[in-house]
Enzyme design. Sequence first.
Site, mmCIF file in Angstrom:
data_model
loop_
_atom_site.group_PDB
_atom_site.id
_atom_site.type_symbol
_atom_site.label_atom_id
_atom_site.label_comp_id
_atom_site.label_asym_id
_atom_site.label_seq_id
_atom_site.Cartn_x
_atom_site.Cartn_y
_atom_site.Cartn_z
ATOM 1 N N THR A 18 0.822 -1.216 0.000
ATOM 2 C CA THR A 18 0.000 0.000 0.000
ATOM 3 C C THR A 18 0.857 1.268 0.000
ATOM 4 O OG1 THR A 18 -1.511 1.252 1.413
ATOM 5 C CG2 THR A 18 -0.065 -0.250 2.538
ATOM 6 N N ASP A 19 0.283 2.358 -0.484
ATOM 7 C CA ASP A 19 0.981 3.652 -0.401
ATOM 8 C C ASP A 19 1.041 4.174 1.040
ATOM 9 O OD1 ASP A 19 -1.718 4.306 -0.109
ATOM 10 O OD2 ASP A 19 -1.728 5.857 -1.665
ATOM 11 N N GLU A 20 0.245 3.568 1.942
ATOM 12 C CA GLU A 20 0.218 4.074 3.327
ATOM 13 C C GLU A 20 1.546 3.876 4.046
ATOM 14 O OE1 GLU A 20 -3.276 3.372 5.630
ATOM 15 O OE2 GLU A 20 -4.585 3.521 3.894
ATOM 16 N N TYR A 35 -2.057 -0.386 10.974
ATOM 17 C CA TYR A 35 -2.144 -1.084 9.672
ATOM 18 C C TYR A 35 -0.913 -0.789 8.826
ATOM 19 C CZ TYR A 35 -3.332 -1.601 4.716
ATOM 20 O OH TYR A 35 -3.293 -1.903 3.369
ATOM 21 N N ALA A 44 1.945 0.387 9.665
ATOM 22 C CA ALA A 44 3.194 -0.100 10.280
ATOM 23 C C ALA A 44 3.373 -1.594 9.993
ATOM 24 C CB ALA A 44 3.169 0.153 11.787
ATOM 25 N N LYS A 64 2.113 -3.235 7.391
ATOM 26 C CA LYS A 64 2.416 -3.413 5.969
ATOM 27 C C LYS A 64 3.860 -2.999 5.677
ATOM 28 C CE LYS A 64 0.044 -4.518 2.972
ATOM 29 N NZ LYS A 64 -0.332 -5.858 2.410
ATOM 30 N N PRO A 106 -21.255 9.138 7.652
ATOM 31 C CA PRO A 106 -20.263 9.589 8.633
ATOM 32 C C PRO A 106 -18.944 10.033 7.995
ATOM 33 C CG PRO A 106 -20.348 7.184 8.584
ATOM 34 C CD PRO A 106 -21.343 7.669 7.576
HETATM 35 P P1 NAD Z 1 -9.620 -7.390 1.921
HETATM 36 O O1 NAD Z 1 -9.664 -7.101 3.370
HETATM 37 O O2 NAD Z 1 -10.818 -7.118 1.066
HETATM 38 O O3 NAD Z 1 -9.263 -8.940 1.701
HETATM 39 C C1 NAD Z 1 -8.252 -9.579 2.421
HETATM 40 C C2 NAD Z 1 -8.349 -11.075 2.145
HETATM 41 O O4 NAD Z 1 -7.296 -11.731 2.892
HETATM 42 C C3 NAD Z 1 -9.672 -11.706 2.596
HETATM 43 O O5 NAD Z 1 -10.148 -12.596 1.607
HETATM 44 C C4 NAD Z 1 -9.300 -12.461 3.864
HETATM 45 O O6 NAD Z 1 -10.122 -13.599 4.110
HETATM 46 C C5 NAD Z 1 -7.854 -12.855 3.567
HETATM 47 N N1 NAD Z 1 -7.069 -13.079 4.788
HETATM 48 C C6 NAD Z 1 -6.985 -12.263 5.880
HETATM 49 N N2 NAD Z 1 -6.190 -12.822 6.827
HETATM 50 C C7 NAD Z 1 -5.742 -13.999 6.293
HETATM 51 C C8 NAD Z 1 -4.885 -15.010 6.776
HETATM 52 N N3 NAD Z 1 -4.342 -14.936 8.009
HETATM 53 N N4 NAD Z 1 -4.625 -16.075 5.986
HETATM 54 C C9 NAD Z 1 -5.200 -16.177 4.759
HETATM 55 N N5 NAD Z 1 -6.040 -15.255 4.253
HETATM 56 C C10 NAD Z 1 -6.304 -14.171 5.018
HETATM 57 O O7 NAD Z 1 -8.341 -6.624 1.371
HETATM 58 P P2 NAD Z 1 -8.118 -5.883 -0.031
HETATM 59 O O8 NAD Z 1 -8.639 -4.522 0.065
HETATM 60 O O9 NAD Z 1 -8.554 -6.768 -1.121
HETATM 61 O O10 NAD Z 1 -6.521 -5.771 -0.026
HETATM 62 C C11 NAD Z 1 -5.717 -6.819 -0.539
HETATM 63 C C12 NAD Z 1 -4.257 -6.431 -0.401
HETATM 64 O O11 NAD Z 1 -4.001 -5.231 -1.125
HETATM 65 C C13 NAD Z 1 -3.830 -6.160 1.034
HETATM 66 O O12 NAD Z 1 -2.528 -6.672 1.203
HETATM 67 C C14 NAD Z 1 -3.838 -4.650 1.152
HETATM 68 O O13 NAD Z 1 -2.896 -4.223 2.107
HETATM 69 C C15 NAD Z 1 -3.427 -4.256 -0.251
HETATM 70 N N6 NAD Z 1 -3.915 -2.946 -0.708
HETATM 71 C C16 NAD Z 1 -5.252 -2.631 -0.628
HETATM 72 C C17 NAD Z 1 -5.692 -1.408 -1.145
HETATM 73 C C18 NAD Z 1 -7.154 -1.016 -1.111
HETATM 74 O O14 NAD Z 1 -7.491 0.116 -1.452
HETATM 75 N N7 NAD Z 1 -8.077 -1.901 -0.733
HETATM 76 C C19 NAD Z 1 -4.774 -0.518 -1.725
HETATM 77 C C20 NAD Z 1 -3.427 -0.880 -1.756
HETATM 78 C C21 NAD Z 1 -3.009 -2.089 -1.278
HETATM 79 O O1 DAU Z 2 -4.178 3.893 0.332
HETATM 80 C C1 DAU Z 2 -4.380 2.515 0.255
HETATM 81 C C2 DAU Z 2 -5.224 2.056 1.421
HETATM 82 O O2 DAU Z 2 -6.548 2.512 1.157
HETATM 83 C C3 DAU Z 2 -5.207 0.556 1.605
HETATM 84 O O3 DAU Z 2 -3.904 0.141 1.959
HETATM 85 C C4 DAU Z 2 -6.184 0.135 2.718
HETATM 86 O O4 DAU Z 2 -6.216 -1.278 2.823
HETATM 87 C C5 DAU Z 2 -7.553 0.652 2.350
HETATM 88 O O5 DAU Z 2 -8.480 0.340 3.367
HETATM 89 C C6 DAU Z 2 -7.526 2.157 2.109
HETATM 90 O O6 DAU Z 2 -7.271 2.852 3.366
HETATM 91 P P1 DAU Z 2 -8.031 4.210 3.763
HETATM 92 O O7 DAU Z 2 -7.985 4.345 5.229
HETATM 93 O O8 DAU Z 2 -7.558 5.349 2.941
HETATM 94 O O9 DAU Z 2 -9.516 3.830 3.245
HETATM 95 P P2 DAU Z 2 -10.969 4.040 3.906
HETATM 96 O O10 DAU Z 2 -11.946 3.662 2.851
HETATM 97 O O11 DAU Z 2 -11.075 3.369 5.227
HETATM 98 O O12 DAU Z 2 -11.034 5.603 4.133
HETATM 99 C C7 DAU Z 2 -10.889 6.507 3.049
HETATM 100 C C8 DAU Z 2 -10.975 7.919 3.618
HETATM 101 O O13 DAU Z 2 -12.315 8.153 4.069
HETATM 102 C C9 DAU Z 2 -10.090 8.157 4.819
HETATM 103 O O14 DAU Z 2 -9.583 9.478 4.779
HETATM 104 C C10 DAU Z 2 -11.039 7.997 6.024
HETATM 105 C C11 DAU Z 2 -12.363 8.481 5.471
HETATM 106 N N1 DAU Z 2 -13.576 7.840 6.020
HETATM 107 C C12 DAU Z 2 -13.629 6.468 6.035
HETATM 108 C C13 DAU Z 2 -14.754 5.827 6.532
HETATM 109 C C14 DAU Z 2 -14.808 4.313 6.560
HETATM 110 C C15 DAU Z 2 -14.644 8.610 6.479
HETATM 111 O O15 DAU Z 2 -14.600 9.849 6.443
HETATM 112 N N2 DAU Z 2 -15.737 7.953 6.963
HETATM 113 C C16 DAU Z 2 -15.846 6.602 7.034
HETATM 114 O O16 DAU Z 2 -16.880 6.082 7.509
#
Ligand code: NAD
Ligand code: DAU
Length: 351
Positions: free
Chosen positions: A132-134, A157, A159, A161, A212
Amino acid sequence: MEFKKRILVTGGAGFIGSHLVRLFVNKYPDYQIINFDKLTYAGNLENLRDVENAPNYVFVKGDIVSISDVQAAFETHGITDVIHLAAESHVDRSIEGPMDFVLTNVVGTVNLLQTSKDFWKGSDHVFHHVSTDEVYGSLGVEGFFTEKTPFDPRSPYSASKASSDHFVSAFFHTYGLPIKMSNCSNNYGSHHFPEKLIPLMILNIQNNKPLPVYGKGENIRDWLWVEDHVRAIDVIFHTGKIGESYTIGGLNEWTNIDLVHFLCRMMDEKLGREIGTSEKLITYVTDRKGHDLRYAIDASKLENELGWKPSIAFDEGLNRTVDWYLANQEWIEKVTSGAYQKYYSNMYSDR
Ligand code: NAD
Ligand code: DAU
């Protein structure tokens, strides 16, 4: 059939993982795709109904925190490559309880690295770590994250990653494990678990519930269509350089409040409501602790070296996303029953 590669995709039942599994199963019939997933609250095999009977797809229920689960999958399926997406992925949950994040994201990643190192002989393998970019922390109003930006994670989270990224890098430098890494910005699209901003707002607008918005809604995210992310992983997995990392983003920055307004207007039109109706649901709530102000990605290495670029505009992607949620009530009911209700009330009732 003798498969050319047997790829272990971890977290294949999650949001991004299911899009990646679908792409690879359909595009590469000569690869076997082994989806290894624990099926936590975020994993859902409904996400993969359309490919579950494909001859090159296998599902294995397993936990990456258990080295014996991981070793058994490698032995049984003769794993040649790994694309590692399994993670605890939600920042708010990591603030409530970091330990699951340490276990899955750090220990689980090291188990996969160690098993790959033990099983693989020679260099004709790839361990692609999806991150992730985080890990880069928070930007001010200017500048972009690149592959060279120093790590500065600020939530439990990020930290966890960042720690996993460091272990992946360490296995390359210390043992020569053939790794590749990618760090992507916020994804959106279908099958996104409704704890995250966009699907949560879509569901709440549809159900006339409060929207929210944390703090003043001024935090900025760079949103990328999930299918563009998995295309980038495909390109990096096949043509990226061993030992290198690639940042992925959409050059598509939005403040949260502007994005929520945009969604409200789009959904008022789709639901036949008077424009302005849903905006009245916006409720400013207590900010997320340690809330990163801004993420933005410079993806020019990926674009210039590997020829990737985002394929669709944000309004088109968001339209498709909203349409998918409106057409998939059964999926929504399934993922929001039971544990989700408890999560929602813990996270939002006193906020
Ligand atoms: P998600 O939470 O939707 O899915 C995570 C998956 O991992 C689920 O299917 C869950 O069952 C599985 N999982 C969790 N713990 C496990 C374990 N101990 N063993 C086996 N499987 C397990 O996540 P996502 O949003 O699809 O993200 C996938 C990856 O991409 C993550 O590594 C996340 O850090 C990264 N990522 C996500 C985003 C985003 O915007 N969602 C952006 C950048 C990077
Ligand atoms: O940048 C990549 C990351 O993006 C991934 O690594 C994470 O797995 C993914 O969950 C996502 O993280 P964010 O924290 O940016 O995503 P989230 O959708 O939780 O929140 C997006 C923004 O919206 C953030 O600034 C918090 C805000 N937010 C989120 C929720 C859930 C709200 O204002 N209200 C809400 O209810």
